[in-house]
Scaffold this motif. Structure first.
Motif, PDB file in Angstrom:
ATOM      1  N   HIS A  95       2.063  19.577  -1.083  1.00 22.89           N
ATOM      2  CA  HIS A  95       0.851  18.945  -1.600  1.00 22.89           C
ATOM      3  C   HIS A  95       0.833  18.964  -3.123  1.00 22.89           C
ATOM      4  CE1 HIS A  95      -1.752  17.550   1.635  1.00 22.89           C
ATOM      5  NE2 HIS A  95      -1.215  18.498   2.383  1.00 22.89           N
ATOM      6  N   ALA A  96       1.406  20.011  -3.719  1.00 17.34           N
ATOM      7  CA  ALA A  96       1.517  20.045  -5.183  1.00 17.34           C
ATOM      8  C   ALA A  96       2.426  18.922  -5.686  1.00 17.34           C
ATOM      9  CB  ALA A  96       2.040  21.407  -5.632  1.00 17.34           C
ATOM     10  N   LEU A  97       3.494  18.616  -4.933  1.00 17.29           N
ATOM     11  CA  LEU A  97       4.380  17.515  -5.313  1.00 17.29           C
ATOM     12  C   LEU A  97       3.642  16.173  -5.232  1.00 17.29           C
ATOM     13  CD1 LEU A  97       7.683  18.538  -3.469  1.00 17.29           C
ATOM     14  CD2 LEU A  97       7.126  18.823  -5.900  1.00 17.29           C
ATOM     15  N   ILE A  98       2.786  16.030  -4.229  1.00 16.19           N
ATOM     16  CA  ILE A  98       1.992  14.802  -4.118  1.00 16.19           C
ATOM     17  C   ILE A  98       1.055  14.669  -5.315  1.00 16.19           C
ATOM     18  CG2 ILE A  98       0.157  13.664  -2.797  1.00 16.19           C
ATOM     19  CD1 ILE A  98       1.505  14.753  -0.248  1.00 16.19           C
ATOM     20  N   GLU A  99       0.414  15.766  -5.669  1.00 19.70           N
ATOM     21  CA  GLU A  99      -0.513  15.704  -6.803  1.00 19.70           C
ATOM     22  C   GLU A  99       0.228  15.344  -8.087  1.00 19.70           C
ATOM     23  OE1 GLU A  99      -3.805  15.648  -6.512  1.00 19.70           O
ATOM     24  OE2 GLU A  99      -3.274  15.680  -4.380  1.00 19.70           O
ATOM     25  N   MET A 157       0.847  -1.194   0.000  1.00 20.28           N
ATOM     26  CA  MET A 157       0.000   0.000   0.000  1.00 20.28           C
ATOM     27  C   MET A 157       0.878   1.237   0.000  1.00 20.28           C
ATOM     28  SD  MET A 157      -3.034   1.051   2.642  1.00 20.28           S
ATOM     29  CE  MET A 157      -4.053   2.492   2.346  1.00 20.28           C
ATOM     30  N   ARG A 158       0.505   2.210  -0.767  1.00 18.64           N
ATOM     31  CA  ARG A 158       1.264   3.455  -0.897  1.00 18.64           C
ATOM     32  C   ARG A 158       0.792   4.459   0.160  1.00 18.64           C
ATOM     33  NH1 ARG A 158       0.165   4.122  -5.818  1.00 18.64           N
ATOM     34  NH2 ARG A 158       2.138   3.337  -6.662  1.00 18.64           N
ATOM     35  N   HIS A 159       1.749   5.126   0.796  1.00 21.18           N
ATOM     36  CA  HIS A 159       1.458   6.225   1.712  1.00 21.18           C
ATOM     37  C   HIS A 159       2.342   7.415   1.361  1.00 21.18           C
ATOM     38  CE1 HIS A 159      -0.374   3.154   4.297  1.00 21.18           C
ATOM     39  NE2 HIS A 159      -0.890   4.123   5.021  1.00 21.18           N
ATOM     40  N   TYR A 160       1.805   8.597   1.533  1.00 21.40           N
ATOM     41  CA  TYR A 160       2.601   9.824   1.511  1.00 21.40           C
ATOM     42  C   TYR A 160       2.726  10.314   2.950  1.00 21.40           C
ATOM     43  CZ  TYR A 160       1.547   9.834  -3.508  1.00 21.40           C
ATOM     44  OH  TYR A 160       1.427   9.481  -4.837  1.00 21.40           O
ATOM     45  N   GLY A 170      -1.366   7.385 -11.022  1.00 18.61           N
ATOM     46  CA  GLY A 170      -2.803   7.175 -11.190  1.00 18.61           C
ATOM     47  C   GLY A 170      -3.515   6.852  -9.893  1.00 18.61           C
ATOM     48  N   ASP A 171      -2.797   6.925  -8.787  1.00 15.76           N
ATOM     49  CA  ASP A 171      -3.352   6.599  -7.473  1.00 15.76           C
ATOM     50  C   ASP A 171      -3.760   7.888  -6.769  1.00 15.76           C
ATOM     51  OD1 ASP A 171      -3.936   5.828  -4.904  1.00 15.76           O
ATOM     52  OD2 ASP A 171      -2.096   4.696  -4.576  1.00 15.76           O
ATOM     53  N   HIS A 172      -5.057   8.137  -6.725  1.00 14.90           N
ATOM     54  CA  HIS A 172      -5.554   9.354  -6.088  1.00 14.90           C
ATOM     55  C   HIS A 172      -6.178   9.073  -4.722  1.00 14.90           C
ATOM     56  CE1 HIS A 172      -4.790  11.822  -9.635  1.00 14.90           C
ATOM     57  NE2 HIS A 172      -5.170  10.763 -10.334  1.00 14.90           N
ATOM     58  N   GLU A 201     -13.514  18.511   2.768  1.00 14.09           N
ATOM     59  CA  GLU A 201     -13.628  18.074   1.372  1.00 14.09           C
ATOM     60  C   GLU A 201     -13.453  16.562   1.228  1.00 14.09           C
ATOM     61  OE1 GLU A 201     -10.602  20.369  -0.516  1.00 14.09           O
ATOM     62  OE2 GLU A 201     -11.615  22.280  -0.113  1.00 14.09           O
ATOM     63  N   GLY A 202     -13.113  15.895   2.321  1.00 13.98           N
ATOM     64  CA  GLY A 202     -12.965  14.450   2.278  1.00 13.98           C
ATOM     65  C   GLY A 202     -11.649  13.970   1.697  1.00 13.98           C
ATOM     66  N   ARG A 203     -10.624  14.798   1.768  1.00 15.25           N
ATOM     67  CA  ARG A 203      -9.318  14.373   1.255  1.00 15.25           C
ATOM     68  C   ARG A 203      -8.787  13.220   2.106  1.00 15.25           C
ATOM     69  NH1 ARG A 203      -7.017  18.087  -2.370  1.00 15.25           N
ATOM     70  NH2 ARG A 203      -8.245  20.018  -2.578  1.00 15.25           N
ATOM     71  N   PRO A 204      -8.010  12.321   1.507  1.00 12.11           N
ATOM     72  CA  PRO A 204      -7.520  11.147   2.252  1.00 12.11           C
ATOM     73  C   PRO A 204      -6.330  11.497   3.140  1.00 12.11           C
ATOM     74  CG  PRO A 204      -6.699  11.064   0.005  1.00 12.11           C
ATOM     75  CD  PRO A 204      -7.616  12.271   0.079  1.00 12.11           C
ATOM     76  N   TRP A 205      -6.571  12.342   4.112  1.00 12.78           N
ATOM     77  CA  TRP A 205      -5.525  12.837   4.993  1.00 12.78           C
ATOM     78  C   TRP A 205      -5.654  12.194   6.368  1.00 12.78           C
ATOM     79  CZ3 TRP A 205      -5.857  18.898   4.149  1.00 12.78           C
ATOM     80  CH2 TRP A 205      -5.466  19.189   2.831  1.00 12.78           C
TER      81      TRP A 205
END
Length: 246
Positions: free
Chosen positions: A20-24, A1-4, A31-33, A63-67
């Motif tokens: 956060h821009a680097l993550i995007e 599983m990928r984590h930032y 392709g993993d959002h 906004e429901g971001r996966p944070w």
């Protein structure tokens, strides 16, 4: 599983938006959002825009971001100071949040809300104005912060863990404050421990732990990594850079 994972923020909204821009950008490649982003705490203190950072974090939650958001010692100090009756940190009553001779950062935090934190102003007055101007939602956000996040072979926390204590039995004082005993432990903790709290010049992988606090509180950058399994990469403007055990 990928984590930032994102290291200590300390009131630097511009730097936080930058990582956060680097993550995007990395998400666009993979392709993993949906991979979670773990913020390792210390949203508060020392930087210029704690108010803006907490607004940004609350908006992301809404906004429901996966944070996944972790409690840091500076966040805990802020929460305790701004209670109806001012409190010291439960572990460090020798450190006052508004200390002038040590850069704790409480005055900068309150200044971002428009509080008069003049050196000669009585603490009681600063406390009263702080309670009036810091939104309850910001203190609720701090209350909602997790002590740790454990996912398979990865364990995320702010400061570190107490060696020879089960990871599910760690106490908050250690998770937000520990240094020496944790740093001096060179054996495996089981999962890889991803933490901040003690700033370094660069992300450092010790084999059993990964420190990603690169000193945003002192003019350095906020760092961000992506972890797949136990493999780690720093995210940069030029893409991924491998981070291997020293």
């Amino acid at each position: 599983m990928r984590h930032y994972a994102i290291g200590d923020i300390h009131g630097h909204l511009d730097k936080l938006q930058g990582v956060h821009a680097l993550i995007e950008a990395d998400r666009a490649v993979t392709g993993d959002h949906a991979a979670p982003v773990v913020h390792l705490g210390d949203f508060a203190d020392r930087g210029p825009d704690v108010n803006g950072v907490l607004e940004y974090m609350i908006a992301g939650q809404t906004e429901g971001r996966p944070w996944i958001n972790i409690l840091g010692n500076h966040d805990r100090m802020m929460w305790h100071f701004l209670q109806e009756e001012e409190q010291s940190d439960p572990l460090r009553d020798d450190l006052h949040w508004l200390m002038l001779n040590i850069n704790i950062g409480g005055r900068k935090s309150l200044a971002s809300y428009g509080v008069d934190v003049s050196d000669d102003r009585p603490v009681a007055e600063i406390h009263a104005e702080g309670r009036a101007k810091v939104p309850a939602a910001h203190l609720d956000f701090i209350t909602s912060l997790k002590e740790y996040h454990w996912a398979d072979d990865l364990y995320f926390c702010h400061a570190g863990v107490r060696p020879n204590v089960a990871l599910d039995a760690q106490v908050q004082d250690d998770l937000v404050w520990i240094r020496k005993d944790f740093h001096d432990h060179h054996d495996s903790f089981g999962p890889l421990i991803i933490h901040g709290h003690t700033h370094l010049d660069e992300i450092t992988h010790y084999g059993n732990r990964l420190n990603i606090d690169t000193g945003a509180a002192y003019g350095g950058p906020i760092s961000v990594v992506v972890i797949e399994g136990r493999d780690v990469w720093e995210l940069t403007e030029n893409g991924r850079r491998p981070v291997t055990p020293a």
